[in-house]
Design an enzyme around this catalytic site. Structure first.
Site, PDB file in Angstrom:
ATOM      1  N   GLY A  13       0.784  -1.238   0.000  1.00 43.23           N
ATOM      2  CA  GLY A  13       0.000   0.000   0.000  1.00 43.23           C
ATOM      3  C   GLY A  13       0.809   1.277   0.000  1.00 43.23           C
ATOM      4  N   ASN A  15       1.729   2.958  -2.606  1.00 36.34           N
ATOM      5  CA  ASN A  15       1.060   3.867  -3.550  1.00 36.34           C
ATOM      6  C   ASN A  15      -0.210   4.441  -2.944  1.00 36.34           C
ATOM      7  OD1 ASN A  15       2.240   4.117  -6.410  1.00 36.34           O
ATOM      8  ND2 ASN A  15       2.551   1.963  -5.891  1.00 36.34           N
ATOM      9  N   HIS A 105       0.273  -0.093 -13.637  1.00 35.94           N
ATOM     10  CA  HIS A 105       1.022  -1.319 -13.896  1.00 35.94           C
ATOM     11  C   HIS A 105       2.510  -0.958 -13.901  1.00 35.94           C
ATOM     12  CE1 HIS A 105       1.534  -5.431 -15.253  1.00 35.94           C
ATOM     13  NE2 HIS A 105       2.483  -4.972 -16.043  1.00 35.94           N
ATOM     14  N   ASP A 146      -5.149  -5.681 -17.808  1.00 33.09           N
ATOM     15  CA  ASP A 146      -4.019  -4.869 -18.313  1.00 33.09           C
ATOM     16  C   ASP A 146      -4.200  -4.353 -19.736  1.00 33.09           C
ATOM     17  OD1 ASP A 146      -2.630  -5.127 -15.969  1.00 33.09           O
ATOM     18  OD2 ASP A 146      -1.380  -6.788 -16.650  1.00 33.09           O
TER      19      ASP A 146
HETATM   20  C1  GRF Z   1       3.125  -1.340  -7.568  1.00 35.10           C
HETATM   21  O1  GRF Z   1       4.365  -1.542  -8.169  1.00 35.10           O
HETATM   22  C2  GRF Z   1       2.027  -1.256  -8.607  1.00 35.10           C
HETATM   23  O2  GRF Z   1       2.451  -0.792  -9.832  1.00 35.10           O
HETATM   24  C3  GRF Z   1       1.639  -2.696  -8.768  1.00 35.10           C
HETATM   25  O3  GRF Z   1       1.770  -3.252  -7.480  1.00 35.10           O
HETATM   26  C4  GRF Z   1       2.735  -2.528  -6.719  1.00 35.10           C
HETATM   27  C5  GRF Z   1       2.086  -2.156  -5.441  1.00 35.10           C
HETATM   28  O4  GRF Z   1       2.981  -1.626  -4.517  1.00 35.10           O
HETATM   29  N1  GRF Z   1       0.350  -2.801  -9.411  1.00 35.10           N
HETATM   30  P1  GRF Z   1       2.411  -0.920  -3.199  1.00 35.10           P
HETATM   31  O5  GRF Z   1       1.472  -1.923  -2.543  1.00 35.10           O
HETATM   32  O6  GRF Z   1       1.702   0.313  -3.608  1.00 35.10           O
HETATM   33  O7  GRF Z   1       3.593  -0.632  -2.323  1.00 35.10           O
END
Ligand code: GRF
Length: 187
Positions: A13, A15, A105, A146
């Site tokens: 999490g 992001n 992605h 995707d």
């Molecule tokens: C990210 O690299 C995103 O692109 C992919 O999964 C990863 C998630 O990372 N879909 P986080 O959970 O946000 O640390």
């Protein structure tokens, strides 16, 4: 009216946190709910720390509109943002949030997308195939994994000496830098 966002995530999490913090500081939209499909997902703790309501819903229940839709209605969710969400999005949700659901992605789609291409698998494949660049793709979510319309891509260099972990780190930096503001620009 400020747009109301729900974030779906399965794991760490980071992001999700970057997006919550971004909108907490800009005030241009609001993350009103975080949904995880695993009760042990780190994202749930992050949401709690950031004072965002969060809920864990077992993967099997995502297929049930009567489980998800009332929740999204209760929180008046306008947009769904997927951030490391590893479950296939059921059709009823794709339809209900047509062009109002985005995903990120960690590669330059259409390369390194599709089945099995998630997390470190992607970065390992990039290194194994000797790619000289990789990056991120932010896209709308449709019924094909995707394959939704691309909204934004950003690239970074892959050096011959880079390990998959080093590539992952570079890609994460791109994600934190661009995902929140790209979301803002399409709301
Ligand atoms: C990210 O690299 C995103 O692109 C992919 O999964 C990863 C998630 O990372 N879909 P986080 O959970 O946000 O640390």
């Amino acid at each position: 009216m400020k747009k109301r966002i729900a974030i779906f995530a399965s794991g760490n999490g980071s992001n999700a946190e970057a997006i919550v913090r971004y909108f907490q500081s800009t005030g241009t939209a609001e993350v009103v709910l975080v949904i995880a499909n695993r009760s042990e997902a780190q994202v749930l703790e992050r949401a709690q720390r950031l004072h965002v309501p969060s809920v864990s819903i077992p993967s099997s229940e995502f297929r049930q509109p009567e489980r998800l839709m009332p929740l999204l209605e209760q929180y008046r969710v306008d947009w769904i943002v997927l951030a490391g969400f590893l479950l296939m999005i059921p059709d009823y949700l794709v339809k209900a949030y047509a062009r109002k659901m985005v995903n990120i992605h960690p590669a330059l789609l259409p390369k390194f997308g599709g089945k099995g291409m998630y997390g470190m698998n992607v970065h390992r494949a990039v290194v194994e195939q000797g790619e000289r660049e990789t990056g991120i793709t932010i896209h709308f979510v449709d019924e094909h994994y995707d394959e939704g319309e691309v909204i934004f891509q950003a690239k970074c260099e892959v050096l011959p000496t880079d390990t998959p972990e080093m590539v992952a780190q570079k890609v994460h930096q791109l994600e934190y830098r661009y995902y929140p503001s790209v979301i803002e620009s399409i709301l």
